[in-house]
Design an enzyme around this catalytic site. Sequence first.
Site, PDB file in Angstrom:
ATOM      1  N   GLY A 125      39.415  45.789  33.415  1.00  0.00           N
ATOM      2  CA  GLY A 125      38.645  45.044  32.417  1.00  0.00           C
ATOM      3  C   GLY A 125      37.172  44.991  32.785  1.00  0.00           C
ATOM      4  O   GLY A 125      36.611  45.941  33.336  1.00  0.00           O
ATOM      5  N   GLY A 126      36.570  43.845  32.505  1.00  0.00           N
ATOM      6  CA  GLY A 126      35.141  43.674  32.761  1.00  0.00           C
ATOM      7  C   GLY A 126      34.765  43.935  34.212  1.00  0.00           C
ATOM      8  O   GLY A 126      33.613  44.282  34.510  1.00  0.00           O
ATOM      9  N   GLY A 153      15.737  78.102  31.786  1.00  0.00           N
ATOM     10  CA  GLY A 153      15.616  76.642  31.851  1.00  0.00           C
ATOM     11  C   GLY A 153      16.139  76.097  33.166  1.00  0.00           C
ATOM     12  O   GLY A 153      15.628  75.099  33.696  1.00  0.00           O
ATOM     13  N   ALA A 154      17.176  76.757  33.706  1.00  0.00           N
ATOM     14  CA  ALA A 154      17.758  76.261  34.950  1.00  0.00           C
ATOM     15  C   ALA A 154      16.794  76.475  36.126  1.00  0.00           C
ATOM     16  O   ALA A 154      16.757  75.672  37.068  1.00  0.00           O
ATOM     17  CB  ALA A 154      19.086  76.931  35.227  1.00  0.00           C
TER      18      ALA A 154
HETATM   19  C1  LIG Z   1      46.514  43.281  38.704  1.00  0.00           C
HETATM   20  C2  LIG Z   1      48.031  43.372  38.477  1.00  0.00           C
HETATM   21  C3  LIG Z   1      48.345  44.791  37.950  1.00  0.00           C
HETATM   22  C4  LIG Z   1      48.690  43.171  39.845  1.00  0.00           C
HETATM   23  O1  LIG Z   1      50.123  43.126  39.693  1.00  0.00           O
HETATM   24  P1  LIG Z   1      51.047  42.668  40.923  1.00  0.00           P
HETATM   25  O2  LIG Z   1      52.461  42.781  40.456  1.00  0.00           O
HETATM   26  O3  LIG Z   1      50.645  43.421  42.147  1.00  0.00           O
HETATM   27  O4  LIG Z   1      50.647  41.174  41.219  1.00  0.00           O
HETATM   28  P2  LIG Z   1      50.954  39.893  40.341  1.00  0.00           P
HETATM   29  O5  LIG Z   1      50.936  40.179  38.887  1.00  0.00           O
HETATM   30  O6  LIG Z   1      52.172  39.231  40.899  1.00  0.00           O
HETATM   31  O7  LIG Z   1      49.654  39.025  40.641  1.00  0.00           O
HETATM   32  C5  LIG Z   1      49.505  38.226  41.794  1.00  0.00           C
HETATM   33  C6  LIG Z   1      49.103  36.843  41.355  1.00  0.00           C
HETATM   34  O8  LIG Z   1      47.800  36.913  40.782  1.00  0.00           O
HETATM   35  C7  LIG Z   1      47.812  36.363  39.486  1.00  0.00           C
HETATM   36  N1  LIG Z   1      46.844  37.070  38.677  1.00  0.00           N
HETATM   37  C8  LIG Z   1      46.670  38.402  38.592  1.00  0.00           C
HETATM   38  N2  LIG Z   1      45.688  38.703  37.735  1.00  0.00           N
HETATM   39  C9  LIG Z   1      45.207  37.517  37.285  1.00  0.00           C
HETATM   40  C10 LIG Z   1      44.173  37.154  36.399  1.00  0.00           C
HETATM   41  N3  LIG Z   1      43.418  38.080  35.806  1.00  0.00           N
HETATM   42  N4  LIG Z   1      43.949  35.862  36.167  1.00  0.00           N
HETATM   43  C11 LIG Z   1      44.695  34.915  36.776  1.00  0.00           C
HETATM   44  N5  LIG Z   1      45.680  35.208  37.638  1.00  0.00           N
HETATM   45  C12 LIG Z   1      45.942  36.477  37.883  1.00  0.00           C
HETATM   46  C13 LIG Z   1      49.236  36.564  39.011  1.00  0.00           C
HETATM   47  O9  LIG Z   1      49.535  35.641  37.989  1.00  0.00           O
HETATM   48  C14 LIG Z   1      49.992  36.276  40.284  1.00  0.00           C
HETATM   49  O10 LIG Z   1      50.036  34.881  40.496  1.00  0.00           O
HETATM   50  P3  LIG Z   1      51.280  34.150  41.165  1.00  0.00           P
HETATM   51  O11 LIG Z   1      51.362  34.749  42.525  1.00  0.00           O
HETATM   52  O12 LIG Z   1      50.876  32.723  41.153  1.00  0.00           O
HETATM   53  O13 LIG Z   1      52.440  34.465  40.314  1.00  0.00           O
HETATM   54  C15 LIG Z   1      48.532  42.286  37.469  1.00  0.00           C
HETATM   55  O14 LIG Z   1      48.422  41.012  38.107  1.00  0.00           O
HETATM   56  C16 LIG Z   1      47.747  42.266  36.208  1.00  0.00           C
HETATM   57  O15 LIG Z   1      47.996  43.086  35.288  1.00  0.00           O
HETATM   58  N6  LIG Z   1      46.841  41.319  36.071  1.00  0.00           N
HETATM   59  C17 LIG Z   1      46.002  41.168  34.862  1.00  0.00           C
HETATM   60  C18 LIG Z   1      45.003  42.303  34.770  1.00  0.00           C
HETATM   61  C19 LIG Z   1      44.082  42.172  33.571  1.00  0.00           C
HETATM   62  O16 LIG Z   1      44.494  42.376  32.388  1.00  0.00           O
HETATM   63  N7  LIG Z   1      42.871  41.738  33.821  1.00  0.00           N
HETATM   64  C20 LIG Z   1      41.875  41.660  32.804  1.00  0.00           C
HETATM   65  C21 LIG Z   1      41.510  40.262  32.640  1.00  0.00           C
HETATM   66  S1  LIG Z   1      40.356  40.146  31.313  1.00  0.00           S
HETATM   67  C22 LIG Z   1      38.897  40.700  31.940  1.00  0.00           C
HETATM   68  O17 LIG Z   1      38.738  41.022  33.072  1.00  0.00           O
HETATM   69  C23 LIG Z   1      37.746  40.719  30.984  1.00  0.00           C
HETATM   70  C24 LIG Z   1      37.636  42.020  30.224  1.00  0.00           C
HETATM   71  O18 LIG Z   1      38.562  42.812  30.172  1.00  0.00           O
HETATM   72  O19 LIG Z   1      36.558  42.297  29.687  1.00  0.00           O
END
Ligand SMILES: CC(C)(COP(=O)(O)OP(=O)(O)OC[C@H]1O[C@@H](n2cnc3c(N)ncnc32)[C@H](O)[C@@H]1OP(=O)(O)O)[C@@H](O)C(=O)NCCC(=O)NCCSC(=O)CC(=O)O
Length: 518
Positions: A174-175, A408-409
């Site tokens: 993401g961002g 040109g190159a």
């Molecule tokens: C990064 C991952 C692939 C990692 O997967 P894993 O299986 O290894 O780990 P997991 O999912 O158990 O994550 C570990 C712990 O971190 C937390 N966690 C992970 N990403 C989080 C986030 N973005 N915000 C809040 N908590 C988050 C999980 O809930 C979990 O908490 P607990 O241990 O308590 O259960 C997945 O967590 C994921 O897809 N996260 C979201 C990614 C995403 O879409 N980000 C974009 C956000 S929007 C953004 O950034 C703005 C934009 O896009 O412009």
Amino acid sequence: MPDEELIQKIEELKEKKESLLVGGGKDRIEKQHKMGKLTARERIEALVDEGTFEEIDMLVKHRCTYFGLDKKEFPYDGVVTGFGEIKGKKVAIFSQDFTIQGGSLGEMHAKKIMKLQDLAMRYGIPLIGINDSGGARIQEAVDALYGYGGIFYRNTQASGVIPQITVIAGPCAGGAVYSPAITDFVIMVDQTSQMFITGPQVIKTVTGENIDKENLGGANIHNSKSGVAHLLAKDDQEAMELVRKLLSYIPSNNVDPVEPTDYDKSYKVPEEINEIVSPNPKKSYDVKDLIKLVFDPGTFFEIHPHFAKNIVVGFARLEGKSVGIIANQPKILAGSLDIDASDKAARFIRFCDSFNIPIITFVDTPGYLPGVSQEPGGIIRHGAKLLYAYSESTVPMITVILRKAYGGAYIAMASQHLGADFVFAYPTAEIAVMGSEGAANIIFAKEIESSENPEETRKKRVEEYKERFANPYEAASRGYIEDVIEPIETRKKLSASLSIAYSKVKPTPSKKHGNIPL
Ligand SMILES: CC(C)(COP(=O)(O)OP(=O)(O)OC[C@H]1O[C@@H](n2cnc3c(N)ncnc32)[C@H](O)[C@@H]1OP(=O)(O)O)[C@@H](O)C(=O)NCCC(=O)NCCSC(=O)CC(=O)O
């Protein structure tokens, strides 16, 4: 007699810090290790000189109360920040801790990074960011977005003032991807790191495409295809070693020089260098073989080695001093300049120029690559970046024309016309508008067609053109190149001309900034 209350307060402080040092806990650390990853703190240890890390803001806490976060504590809000030394050079470092709420970035996590960016600028020291994060902390919503915005803004302000190096050592989604993209160098760890603006699940929903995260944004894709990453590391340890190596070639900021290193004063370029570049323009060779013989042995450090391989960029040392190298690679696409090669070289040139690293260019290119993918892809505006980057550079620039330098190159590859200080050519150089065959076919087309023996006339005219222009002497006779040299003289000529050009002062017109074609 020590004061009991004081002893207790110190004990409390120790306990508090010790409890924070376990990060997200034993289980999550184990999970991190099982994936082949180091923790945020282990990465810093691997990066800095032993015992030099000074942490700040360990006691920072988040202040979000949504979705139950008021009941959750995240040690140091999931990012370790501070200062350390790398080979004695001060650096600022942040390292995201995936074991703490997935290393997600909330308001205070971001504020810690922003503060570090401000301090790195204040002290004029490089900033190293180690990313391992699930992105914006979803519960913190717009506060997390504020955080990213503040980081991007500071990355941009710092660009060209202090070097910024990013290691992607886990997810970066993401961002989160845009801060690394603004920094000067991105190092990705094989298999454990990914960068994408949206992950596979969202892609499936939006476009219906099926792709896994490694093929979408893994370290190999970004090193070889997109060019987002500059270096590929096999694991976290190697990534940190690459940062250490990279820092040894670049200064702490845009004012300080790079410290010269010792070098072997007895080194003599071996005779074999004279045999690398063949006079037969159809015979290819590896330009890296030549680079390795010219510069201090063992000092060539290639950047972007897997991307746009038709051009080679990297650092090396010449008599202990750091230089940036740009070289056409005749082995790949005959060394022609395409969209990716232009982007790769232009960005590297601008880094060197920002940080006062002299630029040495080796030319052997038949020209910009024509074709149906290049024109609609915008070769004109991408190719223009290369001309622009060389033209705006104010650092010493030395160019060596090895063989083909067409059209040109020829102009684009750091010709004297764009501001090179010294241009040398080998006797094998061909400095012309285009290759002899193509040229003769155009200017003698009517004569060839109407002659009794077109093939013979064509051959004759090609030979004539070759004799006239496929050499360095026409350009030398106009003073467009400073000298024609033997390959074995290259090191000596580069050292001598650099020692003159070091004191270069190139006045630039007063302006806010230029508008490089992007
Ligand atoms: C990064 C991952 C692939 C990692 O997967 P894993 O299986 O290894 O780990 P997991 O999912 O158990 O994550 C570990 C712990 O971190 C937390 N966690 C992970 N990403 C989080 C986030 N973005 N915000 C809040 N908590 C988050 C999980 O809930 C979990 O908490 P607990 O241990 O308590 O259960 C997945 O967590 C994921 O897809 N996260 C979201 C990614 C995403 O879409 N980000 C974009 C956000 S929007 C953004 O950034 C703005 C934009 O896009 O412009």
